[in-house]
Design a protein around this motif. Structure first.
Motif, PDB file in Angstrom:
ATOM      1  N   UNK A  18       0.931  -1.302   0.033  1.00  0.00           N
ATOM      2  CA  UNK A  18      -0.037   0.031   0.011  1.00  0.00           C
ATOM      3  C   UNK A  18       0.749   1.173  -0.011  1.00  0.00           C
ATOM      4  N   UNK A  19       1.977   1.198   0.768  1.00  0.00           N
ATOM      5  CA  UNK A  19       2.737   2.513   0.897  1.00  0.00           C
ATOM      6  C   UNK A  19       3.642   2.646  -0.388  1.00  0.00           C
ATOM      7  N   UNK A  20       3.843   1.611  -1.054  1.00  0.00           N
ATOM      8  CA  UNK A  20       4.496   2.085  -2.370  1.00  0.00           C
ATOM      9  C   UNK A  20       3.689   2.859  -3.232  1.00  0.00           C
ATOM     10  N   UNK A  21       2.358   2.934  -3.156  1.00  0.00           N
ATOM     11  CA  UNK A  21       1.533   3.644  -3.921  1.00  0.00           C
ATOM     12  C   UNK A  21       1.312   5.254  -3.533  1.00  0.00           C
ATOM     13  N   UNK A  22       1.934   5.287  -2.390  1.00  0.00           N
ATOM     14  CA  UNK A  22       1.627   6.882  -1.676  1.00  0.00           C
ATOM     15  C   UNK A  22       2.801   7.652  -2.221  1.00  0.00           C
ATOM     16  N   UNK A  23       2.609   8.873  -2.390  1.00  0.00           N
ATOM     17  CA  UNK A  23       3.281   9.837  -3.143  1.00  0.00           C
ATOM     18  C   UNK A  23       4.334  10.340  -2.112  1.00  0.00           C
ATOM     19  N   UNK A  24       4.047  10.315  -0.757  1.00  0.00           N
ATOM     20  CA  UNK A  24       4.868  10.847  -0.139  1.00  0.00           C
ATOM     21  C   UNK A  24       5.743   9.876   0.827  1.00  0.00           C
ATOM     22  N   UNK A  25       5.656   8.870   0.703  1.00  0.00           N
ATOM     23  CA  UNK A  25       6.316   7.578   1.271  1.00  0.00           C
ATOM     24  C   UNK A  25       7.680   7.481   0.594  1.00  0.00           C
ATOM     25  N   UNK A  26       8.794   7.531   1.526  1.00  0.00           N
ATOM     26  CA  UNK A  26      10.263   7.196   1.280  1.00  0.00           C
ATOM     27  C   UNK A  26      10.611   5.801   1.146  1.00  0.00           C
ATOM     28  N   UNK A  27      10.479   5.178  -0.034  1.00  0.00           N
ATOM     29  CA  UNK A  27      11.242   3.700   0.266  1.00  0.00           C
ATOM     30  C   UNK A  27      12.724   3.787   0.735  1.00  0.00           C
ATOM     31  N   UNK A  28      12.807   2.569   1.546  1.00  0.00           N
ATOM     32  CA  UNK A  28      14.030   2.368   1.988  1.00  0.00           C
ATOM     33  C   UNK A  28      15.273   1.998   1.157  1.00  0.00           C
ATOM     34  N   UNK A  29      16.145   2.710   1.430  1.00  0.00           N
ATOM     35  CA  UNK A  29      17.559   2.408   0.349  1.00  0.00           C
ATOM     36  C   UNK A  29      18.385   1.664   1.292  1.00  0.00           C
ATOM     37  N   UNK A  30      18.707   0.326   0.811  1.00  0.00           N
ATOM     38  CA  UNK A  30      19.755  -0.475   1.634  1.00  0.00           C
ATOM     39  C   UNK A  30      21.087  -0.337   1.005  1.00  0.00           C
ATOM     40  N   UNK A  31      22.175  -0.342   1.976  1.00  0.00           N
ATOM     41  CA  UNK A  31      23.380  -0.651   1.378  1.00  0.00           C
ATOM     42  C   UNK A  31      23.650  -1.900   0.879  1.00  0.00           C
ATOM     43  N   UNK A  32      24.592  -2.358  -0.009  1.00  0.00           N
ATOM     44  CA  UNK A  32      24.546  -3.576  -0.365  1.00  0.00           C
ATOM     45  C   UNK A  32      25.051  -4.664   0.527  1.00  0.00           C
ATOM     46  N   UNK A  33      25.750  -4.241   1.835  1.00  0.00           N
ATOM     47  CA  UNK A  33      26.297  -5.172   2.784  1.00  0.00           C
ATOM     48  C   UNK A  33      24.919  -5.577   3.648  1.00  0.00           C
ATOM     49  N   UNK A  34      23.862  -4.533   3.649  1.00  0.00           N
ATOM     50  CA  UNK A  34      22.641  -4.738   4.330  1.00  0.00           C
ATOM     51  C   UNK A  34      21.565  -5.905   3.730  1.00  0.00           C
TER      52      UNK A  34
END
Length: 241
Positions: free
Chosen positions: A223-239
């Motif tokens: 649901x959140x991925x369709x929300x304009x102001x939701x900020x998706x998490x950015x993962x470092x490669x090691x995580x």
């Protein structure tokens, strides 16, 4: 003492505070601790402007700011913590700091943060009292449940443990207020999306546990991925693993 955050229907729509607001609260909180210590031990009070200048210059290297900086970057900007081994210390420090600010503000009458001139009245109050830190901590823990699978227990990892200490929350399911923080909209708006009258592609699926409404992480993420102001998490490669 348990802390928690409640969003009222008349709260301004945007729930996020910017990093300068959080920095002003942390700086003001450090100064407040000094002022309380002066009261306890009976030393002559130092000049507030001088304290703000001295601690402001040193703040970037202070453990309490490093803790809140990592918490902010993940909760609001979706930057996964680069070193999860420090989260136990960071959360212990951040939560105890917030609790101490309650005493500084409510018992000693010390103003904590310094709101910007154009800040709305309710936000001014949350920054001035330091309560904005609770929104930030709730957002951190909500995003963690979204990104990191648990095992149904609050001792699954350090974040869930401190989430339980901070406020008695479900270890794995997300509340509607947590969804509101992540989506950066009001809880009443989130609740509207849970109604069965909503179209399937718009509806937020929920589950009932003990009479309370929750959302499974996978449903929350969809649901959140369709929300304009939701900020998706950015993962470092090691995580990622």
């Amino acid at each position: 003492m348990r802390l928690g955050i409640t969003f009222y229907d008349d709260t301004p729509e945007v729930l996020r505070f910017d990093k300068d607001d959080i920095r002003s609260i942390v700086l003001g909180g450090v100064v407040a601790h000094v002022k309380m210590l002066e009261t306890y031990v009976g030393t002559d009070p130092e000049n507030n402007e001088n304290l703000m200048r001295v601690f402001g210059e040193a703040l970037d290297e202070m453990p309490i700011w490093k803790a809140y900086s990592v918490i902010y970057d993940y909760a609001n900007d979706g930057v996964f913590p680069p070193d999860c081994s420090v989260l136990d210390d960071y959360l212990r420090m951040a939560i105890s700091f917030r609790m101490e600010l309650v005493y500084a503000n409510e018992f000693h009458g010390i103003d904590i943060g310094s709101p910007k001139p154009n800040t709305s009245p309710r936000y001014r109050g949350m920054i001035g009292t330091g309560k904005a830190l609770e929104t930030l901590l709730c957002g951190f823990m909500a995003r963690w449940k979204l990104d990191v699978p648990g095992n149904g227990s609050d001792d699954a990892d350090d974040v869930r443990f401190w989430g339980h200490m901070f406020e008695r929350i479900d270890c794995d399911l997300l509340s509607l207020s947590e969804i509101a923080i992540l989506a950066d909209i009001q809880e009443r708006s989130v609740r509207n999306y849970t109604h069965s009258t909503r179209a399937e592609h718009e509806r937020l699926k929920t589950v009932k546990v003990g009479g309370r409404t929750y959302v499974k992480p996978e449903d929350a993420k969809a649901w959140l991925t369709r929300r304009r102001r939701f900020m998706p998490t950015r993962f470092p490669e090691a995580a990622v693993q």
